[in-house]
Design a protein around this motif. Structure first.
Motif, mmCIF file in Angstrom:
data_model
loop_
_atom_site.group_PDB
_atom_site.id
_atom_site.type_symbol
_atom_site.label_atom_id
_atom_site.label_comp_id
_atom_site.label_asym_id
_atom_site.label_seq_id
_atom_site.Cartn_x
_atom_site.Cartn_y
_atom_site.Cartn_z
ATOM 1 N N SER A 1 41.762 34.274 33.807
ATOM 2 C CA SER A 1 43.197 34.069 33.594
ATOM 3 C C SER A 1 43.954 35.278 34.110
ATOM 4 C CB SER A 1 43.510 33.842 32.114
ATOM 5 O OG SER A 1 43.208 34.995 31.355
ATOM 6 N N ILE A 2 45.251 35.084 34.325
ATOM 7 C CA ILE A 2 46.109 36.140 34.855
ATOM 8 C C ILE A 2 47.512 35.954 34.301
ATOM 9 C CG2 ILE A 2 46.861 34.887 36.926
ATOM 10 C CD1 ILE A 2 46.381 37.542 38.470
ATOM 11 N N ASP A 3 48.281 37.024 34.253
ATOM 12 C CA ASP A 3 49.675 36.967 33.810
ATOM 13 C C ASP A 3 50.593 37.126 35.013
ATOM 14 O OD1 ASP A 3 48.681 36.871 31.231
ATOM 15 O OD2 ASP A 3 49.023 39.012 30.850
ATOM 16 N N SER A 4 51.683 36.370 35.025
ATOM 17 C CA SER A 4 52.723 36.572 36.027
ATOM 18 C C SER A 4 53.888 37.298 35.372
ATOM 19 C CB SER A 4 53.197 35.225 36.596
ATOM 20 O OG SER A 4 53.971 34.524 35.623
ATOM 21 N N ASP A 5 54.962 37.496 36.100
ATOM 22 C CA ASP A 5 56.145 38.145 35.535
ATOM 23 C C ASP A 5 56.818 37.273 34.482
ATOM 24 O OD1 ASP A 5 55.765 40.316 37.173
ATOM 25 O OD2 ASP A 5 57.214 39.682 38.695
ATOM 26 N N THR A 6 56.512 35.975 34.481
ATOM 27 C CA THR A 6 57.202 35.055 33.570
ATOM 28 C C THR A 6 56.286 34.350 32.577
ATOM 29 O OG1 THR A 6 56.998 33.227 35.161
ATOM 30 C CG2 THR A 6 58.980 34.591 35.304
ATOM 31 N N ASP A 7 54.990 34.294 32.874
ATOM 32 C CA ASP A 7 54.094 33.515 32.034
ATOM 33 C C ASP A 7 52.768 34.233 31.819
ATOM 34 O OD1 ASP A 7 55.190 30.429 31.715
ATOM 35 O OD2 ASP A 7 55.965 31.431 33.500
ATOM 36 N N LYS A 8 52.117 33.908 30.709
ATOM 37 C CA LYS A 8 50.869 34.569 30.325
ATOM 38 C C LYS A 8 49.693 33.587 30.374
ATOM 39 C CE LYS A 8 53.165 38.328 29.150
ATOM 40 N NZ LYS A 8 53.083 39.561 29.974
ATOM 41 N N ASN A 9 48.512 34.167 30.536
ATOM 42 C CA ASN A 9 47.260 33.414 30.441
ATOM 43 C C ASN A 9 47.214 32.187 31.358
ATOM 44 O OD1 ASN A 9 46.208 35.171 28.428
ATOM 45 N ND2 ASN A 9 47.466 34.109 26.896
ATOM 46 N N ILE A 10 47.582 32.390 32.607
ATOM 47 C CA ILE A 10 47.516 31.315 33.599
ATOM 48 C C ILE A 10 46.065 31.162 34.044
ATOM 49 C CG2 ILE A 10 48.248 30.611 35.914
ATOM 50 C CD1 ILE A 10 50.732 32.459 35.431
ATOM 51 N N PRO A 11 45.487 29.961 33.967
ATOM 52 C CA PRO A 11 44.115 29.767 34.453
ATOM 53 C C PRO A 11 44.008 30.193 35.916
ATOM 54 C CG PRO A 11 44.868 27.843 33.238
ATOM 55 C CD PRO A 11 46.076 28.721 33.423
ATOM 56 N N ALA A 12 42.992 30.983 36.232
ATOM 57 C CA ALA A 12 42.922 31.563 37.574
ATOM 58 C C ALA A 12 41.506 31.606 38.110
ATOM 59 C CB ALA A 12 43.506 32.976 37.554
ATOM 60 N N LYS A 13 41.410 31.559 39.432
ATOM 61 C CA LYS A 13 40.171 31.845 40.124
ATOM 62 C C LYS A 13 40.472 32.909 41.172
ATOM 63 C CE LYS A 13 36.136 30.107 42.478
ATOM 64 N NZ LYS A 13 35.261 28.954 42.728
ATOM 65 N N LEU A 14 39.779 34.046 41.084
ATOM 66 C CA LEU A 14 39.993 35.166 41.995
ATOM 67 C C LEU A 14 38.720 35.422 42.790
ATOM 68 C CD1 LEU A 14 41.914 37.601 39.609
ATOM 69 C CD2 LEU A 14 42.870 35.935 41.208
ATOM 70 N N LEU A 15 38.852 35.420 44.108
ATOM 71 C CA LEU A 15 37.713 35.607 44.997
ATOM 72 C C LEU A 15 37.687 37.038 45.541
ATOM 73 C CD1 LEU A 15 39.006 32.530 45.466
ATOM 74 C CD2 LEU A 15 36.980 32.336 46.878
ATOM 75 N N ASP A 16 36.546 37.426 46.081
ATOM 76 C CA ASP A 16 36.366 38.792 46.588
ATOM 77 C C ASP A 16 36.588 38.853 48.097
ATOM 78 O OD1 ASP A 16 35.740 39.996 44.137
ATOM 79 O OD2 ASP A 16 33.634 39.397 44.300
ATOM 80 N N PRO A 17 37.407 39.812 48.556
ATOM 81 C CA PRO A 17 37.613 40.015 49.989
ATOM 82 C C PRO A 17 36.554 40.937 50.580
ATOM 83 C CG PRO A 17 39.029 41.484 48.759
ATOM 84 C CD PRO A 17 38.251 40.689 47.738
ATOM 85 N N LYS A 18 36.521 41.032 51.922
ATOM 86 C CA LYS A 18 35.568 41.900 52.614
ATOM 87 C C LYS A 18 36.271 42.646 53.745
ATOM 88 C CE LYS A 18 31.734 38.603 51.974
ATOM 89 N NZ LYS A 18 30.767 37.734 52.694
ATOM 90 N N VAL A 19 35.829 43.873 54.001
ATOM 91 C CA VAL A 19 36.296 44.623 55.164
ATOM 92 C C VAL A 19 35.501 44.172 56.389
ATOM 93 C CG1 VAL A 19 36.483 46.896 56.238
ATOM 94 C CG2 VAL A 19 36.937 46.640 53.802
ATOM 95 N N VAL A 20 36.205 43.985 57.499
ATOM 96 C CA VAL A 20 35.535 43.697 58.764
ATOM 97 C C VAL A 20 35.874 44.806 59.760
ATOM 98 C CG1 VAL A 20 35.214 42.073 60.672
ATOM 99 C CG2 VAL A 20 35.713 41.221 58.369
ATOM 100 N N THR A 21 34.846 45.399 60.349
ATOM 101 C CA THR A 21 34.996 46.342 61.451
ATOM 102 C C THR A 21 34.167 45.810 62.609
ATOM 103 O OG1 THR A 21 33.088 47.713 60.868
ATOM 104 C CG2 THR A 21 35.177 48.246 59.779
ATOM 105 N N VAL A 22 34.183 46.513 63.712
ATOM 106 C CA VAL A 22 33.430 46.057 64.876
ATOM 107 C C VAL A 22 31.932 45.984 64.582
ATOM 108 C CG1 VAL A 22 33.106 48.355 65.896
ATOM 109 C CG2 VAL A 22 33.242 46.334 67.390
ATOM 110 N N THR A 23 31.478 46.720 63.593
ATOM 111 C CA THR A 23 30.036 46.774 63.302
ATOM 112 C C THR A 23 29.521 45.582 62.497
ATOM 113 O OG1 THR A 23 30.368 48.056 61.268
ATOM 114 C CG2 THR A 23 30.093 49.295 63.312
ATOM 115 N N ASN A 24 30.398 44.846 61.795
ATOM 116 C CA ASN A 24 29.886 43.746 60.955
ATOM 117 C C ASN A 24 30.545 42.398 61.243
ATOM 118 O OD1 ASN A 24 32.379 44.229 59.779
ATOM 119 N ND2 ASN A 24 31.633 44.153 57.666
ATOM 120 N N ILE A 25 31.122 42.249 62.420
ATOM 121 C CA ILE A 25 31.723 40.965 62.806
ATOM 122 C C ILE A 25 30.679 39.846 62.722
ATOM 123 C CG2 ILE A 25 32.681 39.657 64.741
ATOM 124 C CD1 ILE A 25 34.051 42.265 65.633
ATOM 125 N N LYS A 26 29.478 40.122 63.207
ATOM 126 C CA LYS A 26 28.412 39.108 63.235
ATOM 127 C C LYS A 26 28.007 38.691 61.821
ATOM 128 C CE LYS A 26 25.247 39.623 66.373
ATOM 129 N NZ LYS A 26 24.060 40.110 67.137
#
Length: 365
Positions: A311-336
């Motif tokens: 769950s997450i809170d916004s500026d106006t509401d609390k306990n909003i059901p949420a799904k948060l995913l993980d990002p990744k860094v891409v450089t020339v070394t890990n494009i593949k």
């Protein structure tokens, strides 16, 4: 025919006509996939924010969401519109969906701070709104995005890594996203969490408003103010702005690390050519699939906790059901190992004529 017989014939005809009209009315309702209250039970609205500073929405988010909705609900359809960078246009598109009776809307708000009244009005009419990528204000039913402060942290760390031993003495220019976008604030906060204390100073910081032209103007002003040697790296909140920044730097004869976000094809090619230092890859398919799952579940009145488990809170509401995913860094070394491994791009997409030699050097051919 006497009066009694005429009355009997008329009465029989009236009953027959009423039954026929009732049958037609029911068939019409089924054909429109509408419920007893006139709501559209087979359509999901999809509103995306723009198509100028990032190619991702038309290239990835839209087709992925449409495909997943069709997989989960074969007779459902997606009613799509793009705001093209206008909050007013997006409001009109939102109102149109409500008027059409759509009961679930996936909303990637161009101006998340402005949506509170829209979402409230929709909720009052029984319409469920899923905040997609940006956390819209108002009583949204669910939120799906990435951990956006972590995105900023990854951006900041990638810039520090690119500077290496020079980081402690480096001055940084920051071109942030639109101040009206809550994600932009989280990217900025995450980046500062890493940069502050690890670099010498952020010497120039402005909003590029998610517009490449504005970002280009801002970096031009930074060059004028600071001089060609007055900064050692540039933080750009996304790839579209990074492209304009790099163009301006090149024209001024400046070569410094520049990072972005979104892993657009042109950004990956700039990694190959050495013009851009890193990008942030937010895997669009898992994001889009999660939004589609939430939308179909809400349309079918199912529990969404199996998808939105936090769950997450916004500026106006609390306990909003949420799904948060993980990002990744891409450089020339890990494009593949990232965008190619996930099937986002093929080597042939990236290694076109101008990039063929650089791809070979990077081990992509």
């Amino acid at each position: 025919m006497n009066a009694m017989m005429r009355r009997a014939v008329i009465g029989t005809a009236a009953v027959s006509m009423a039954l026929s009209m009732a049958a037609c009315g029911k068939a019409g309702s089924d054909n429109k996939s509408s419920d007893a209250k006139g709501g559209d039970t087979k359509s999901i609205g999809l509103l995306l924010p723009e198509n100028a500073s990032s190619t991702r929405y038309e290239s990835f988010d839209k087709p992925f969401i449409e495909a997943k909705v069709k997989e989960l609900c074969s007779d459902c359809n997606v009613k799509y519109s793009n705001a093209e960078g206008s909050a007013a246009k997006q409001k009109q598109q939102f109102d149109t969906l409500i008027a059409q009776g759509v009961k679930v809307i996936i909303l990637d708000a161009f101006d998340a701070a402005s949506t509170q009244s829209w979402v409230k009005e929709a909720a009052d009419k029984g319409v469920k709104v899923i905040a997609y990528d940006r956390l819209a204000t108002g009583p949204v039913s669910a939120y799906v995005s990435f951990d956006n402060e972590k995105v900023g942290e990854l951006q900041g760390q990638a810039l520090v890594d690119a500077l290496g031993a020079k980081a402690a003495d480096a001055n940084i220019v920051m071109i942030n996203g639109d101040d009206a976008d809550p994600n932009a604030g989280k990217f900025k906060a995450g980046a500062h969490k890493i940069l502050d204390g690890k670099v010498k100073k952020v010497v120039y910081e402005q909003s590029g408003e998610w517009k490449p032209t504005v970002a280009g103007q801002k970096i031009g002003a930074a060059i004028t103010q600071l001089g060609k040697d007055g900064f050692q790296a540039v933080y750009s909140a996304n790839d579209g702005m990074a492209a304009a920044i790099i163009t301006q730097l090149k024209s001024a004869g400046i070569k410094v690390p520049v990072g972005g976000q979104d892993a657009g094809l042109d950004a990956i090619q700039r990694l190959i050519s050495g013009d851009q230092t890193y990008t942030i890859y937010k895997a669009y398919k898992p994001l889009a699939d999660s939004a589609a799952e939430l939308a179909v579940d809400l349309l079918q009145s199912k529990d969404i906790k199996s998808v939105a488990s936090s769950s997450i809170d916004s500026d106006t509401d609390k306990n909003i059901p949420a799904k948060l995913l993980d990002p990744k860094v891409v450089t020339v070394t890990n494009i593949k190992d990232t965008v190619i491994a996930d099937g986002l791009y093929k080597v042939a997409d990236i290694c076109t004529g101008d990039y063929a030699a650089a791809c070979k050097t990077a081990g992509l051919q």
